[in-house]
Write a protein that holds these residues in place. Structure first.
Motif, short mmCIF file in Angstrom:
data_model
loop_
_atom_site.label_atom_id
_atom_site.label_comp_id
_atom_site.label_asym_id
_atom_site.label_seq_id
_atom_site.Cartn_x
_atom_site.Cartn_y
_atom_site.Cartn_z
N UNK A 111 0.84 -1.20 0.00
CA UNK A 111 0.00 0.00 0.00
C UNK A 111 0.87 1.25 0.00
N UNK A 112 1.93 1.24 0.81
CA UNK A 112 2.85 2.38 0.88
C UNK A 112 3.49 2.66 -0.47
N UNK A 113 3.93 1.59 -1.15
CA UNK A 113 4.58 1.76 -2.44
C UNK A 113 3.61 2.29 -3.49
N UNK A 114 2.37 1.82 -3.46
CA UNK A 114 1.35 2.32 -4.40
C UNK A 114 1.11 3.80 -4.21
N UNK A 115 1.11 4.25 -2.94
CA UNK A 115 0.90 5.67 -2.66
C UNK A 115 2.11 6.49 -3.09
N UNK A 116 3.32 5.98 -2.80
CA UNK A 116 4.54 6.71 -3.16
C UNK A 116 4.72 6.82 -4.67
N UNK A 117 4.20 5.84 -5.40
CA UNK A 117 4.30 5.93 -6.86
C UNK A 117 3.55 7.16 -7.40
N UNK A 118 2.51 7.56 -6.69
CA UNK A 118 1.74 8.73 -7.10
C UNK A 118 2.22 10.00 -6.39
N UNK A 119 2.56 9.87 -5.11
CA UNK A 119 2.95 11.04 -4.29
C UNK A 119 4.17 10.67 -3.44
N UNK A 120 5.37 10.82 -3.99
CA UNK A 120 6.59 10.41 -3.28
C UNK A 120 6.81 11.15 -1.96
N UNK A 121 6.18 12.31 -1.78
CA UNK A 121 6.41 13.10 -0.58
C UNK A 121 5.71 12.54 0.65
N UNK A 122 4.81 11.59 0.47
CA UNK A 122 4.06 11.07 1.60
C UNK A 122 4.68 9.77 2.14
N UNK A 123 4.89 9.73 3.45
CA UNK A 123 5.22 8.48 4.14
C UNK A 123 3.93 7.91 4.74
N UNK A 124 3.89 6.61 4.93
CA UNK A 124 2.67 5.99 5.45
C UNK A 124 2.94 5.27 6.76
N UNK A 125 2.07 5.51 7.70
CA UNK A 125 2.07 4.75 8.96
C UNK A 125 0.73 4.01 9.02
N UNK A 126 0.78 2.70 8.75
CA UNK A 126 -0.44 1.92 8.57
C UNK A 126 -0.60 0.90 9.69
N UNK A 127 -1.80 0.84 10.24
CA UNK A 127 -2.14 -0.20 11.22
C UNK A 127 -3.12 -1.17 10.57
N UNK A 128 -2.84 -2.48 10.67
CA UNK A 128 -3.72 -3.49 10.10
C UNK A 128 -4.65 -4.01 11.18
N UNK A 129 -5.95 -3.81 10.97
CA UNK A 129 -6.98 -4.27 11.91
C UNK A 129 -7.63 -5.53 11.35
N UNK A 130 -7.96 -6.45 12.24
CA UNK A 130 -8.68 -7.66 11.82
C UNK A 130 -10.18 -7.42 11.89
N UNK A 131 -10.89 -7.87 10.86
CA UNK A 131 -12.35 -7.79 10.86
C UNK A 131 -12.89 -9.01 11.59
N UNK A 132 -13.58 -8.81 12.70
CA UNK A 132 -14.08 -9.91 13.52
C UNK A 132 -15.48 -10.33 13.11
N UNK A 133 -16.03 -9.74 12.04
CA UNK A 133 -17.40 -10.03 11.65
C UNK A 133 -17.46 -11.29 10.78
#
Length: 392
Positions: free
Chosen positions: A370-392
């Motif tokens: 996901x970070x690489x996909x975003x940087x390909x469009x906007x190199x100036x952005x760094x990403x801090x991503x949290x992965x949540x589990x869907x319990x449904x």
């Protein structure tokens, strides 16, 4: 019609199915009727089995006896599940109903194993079966009784959403099949000299074993923590979103401690610039009203988000478009932009099914993609991503 008549006659306030005393009355009625019918059928079938010397009939007789014991366990389970909460069990004893259903399931399996052995011995050492009309029609009558009992247990099990009574209904329906095979074992000796009694006894025993396995599977799931009812999930989310200033919801988790003993928590997104006392009052009202409506204990956590910054809105739309094509990501929430100047951090959570993610990649690999996909469009952005589990 008879089922409804029995309920209206013996269950006071039968329409109030969320009332624990009413549920207990339903369980008591189902248990008593189950005991009475199964004891009668056991007596009839054991007598028939002894008269015609049929192992298949006697196997079916003791299957009915185990069903009577199961009905007793069901009654005890309903009684104990209504015990109030105490120091050791702060959420009550509602799961005892699941445990009683599990005990019933193991008893069914035990009967099945016993009669696999007895029927196999009859195959090795066959004994002649003499067809007699009266015993044959008694078995046919027992099939009718069992079919009605299955429908009755299904009706009250569905009415009060009881896994124990649903298990009893499924067990009784399995008995219809086994008793039909038993009737066949009494009829076939008129037309053949083959030792069908032992073979049909094995078939009956295998059906009993399968019924027991199915019941175990059905009753173990809520004890292990099965996924909640999708309709309940949908209704809770929709209800929370109806309240003023709540713009989004996520991270709904529902814990089931037995019927009418559910605890749920959910995160609600609110504008970051709203008065804290005002939104606190809204959240309190939502918790109280939704808990009462769905007979649960709901806790709502507030997540403040910025709703009027054009840069944040633009970045969020960009990220949503990127993750829209990722089959692993179900949704995104808690989106923020932090930092000044050209280098900024995009902070957000993505929701996935962990079991599905584990088959394809690790959490770190997903975040990197996901970070690489975003940087390909906007190199100036760094990403801090949290992965949540869907319990449904």
């Amino acid at each position: 019609m008879l089922s409804k008549l029995l309920v209206r006659t013996f269950v006071k306030n039968y329409e109030d199915t969320n009332n624990e005393k009413v549920r207990e009355s339903f369980g008591l009625l189902g248990g008593i009727i189950g005991i009475a019918i199964n004891i009668i059928l056991f007596t009839i079938k054991l007598s028939v089995g002894l008269i015609v010397a049929s192992i298949a009939v006697m196997a079916d007789a003791f299957n009915n006896l185990s069903d009577a014991a199961s009905s007793i366990i069901t009654i005890v389970g309903f009684k104990m599940s209504n015990k109030p909460a105490d120091e050791e069990h702060p959420f009550g004893h509602g799961r005892i109903e699941y445990i009683s259903a599990l005990i019933v399931s193991f008893m069914v399996i035990l009967v099945g194993f016993q009669f696999v052995k007895s029927s196999f011995e009859r195959v090795i050492n066959p004994e002649p079966i003499t067809f007699e009309a009266v015993p044959f029609f008694l078995i046919l009558g027992s099939i009718i009784f069992k079919f009605w009992l299955s429908k009755f247990n299904k009706y009250i099990g569905k009415t009060i959403n009881s896994s124990a009574l649903k298990a009893a209904s499924f067990d009784a329906l399995g008995d219809v099949v086994t008793s039909s095979c038993v009737a066949l074992s009494l009829l076939l000796p008129k037309f053949t000299t083959l030792p069908v009694d032992g073979y049909i006894g094995i078939l009956v025993a295998l059906v009993i074993l399968y019924s027991g396995y199915s019941l175990v599977k059905e009753t173990v799931n809520p004890l292990l923590g099965e996924a909640p009812d999708p309709q309940l999930v949908k209704k809770i989310k929709e209800s929370v979103l109806e309240y003023e200033n709540i713009t989004g919801v996520h991270d709904l988790i529902i814990h089931n401690y037995g019927h009418g003993k559910c605890m749920a928590s959910i995160h609600a997104e609110i504008p970051s610039d709203i008065d804290i006392m005002q939104i606190h009052d809204i959240i309190d009202t939502a918790e109280r009203e939704i808990s009462k409506e769905f007979n649960i204990y709901l806790v709502i956590h507030m997540d403040p988000i910025c709703t009027d910054c054009e840069e944040i809105k633009s970045c969020k739309r960009m990220v949503e478009k990127i993750i829209e094509y990722n089959p692993l990501v179900k949704s995104m929430h808690d989106f923020r932009v932090v930092g000044d100047g050209e280098k900024k951090n995009l902070i957000f959570d993505v929701v996935v099914n962990s079991w599905q993610l584990d088959k394809m990649m690790t959490e770190e690999e997903l975040k990197e993609k996901i970070t690489q996909d975003i940087k390909n469009l906007h190199p100036q952005y760094n990403c801090i991503i949290t992965v949540d589990n869907d319990f449904m």
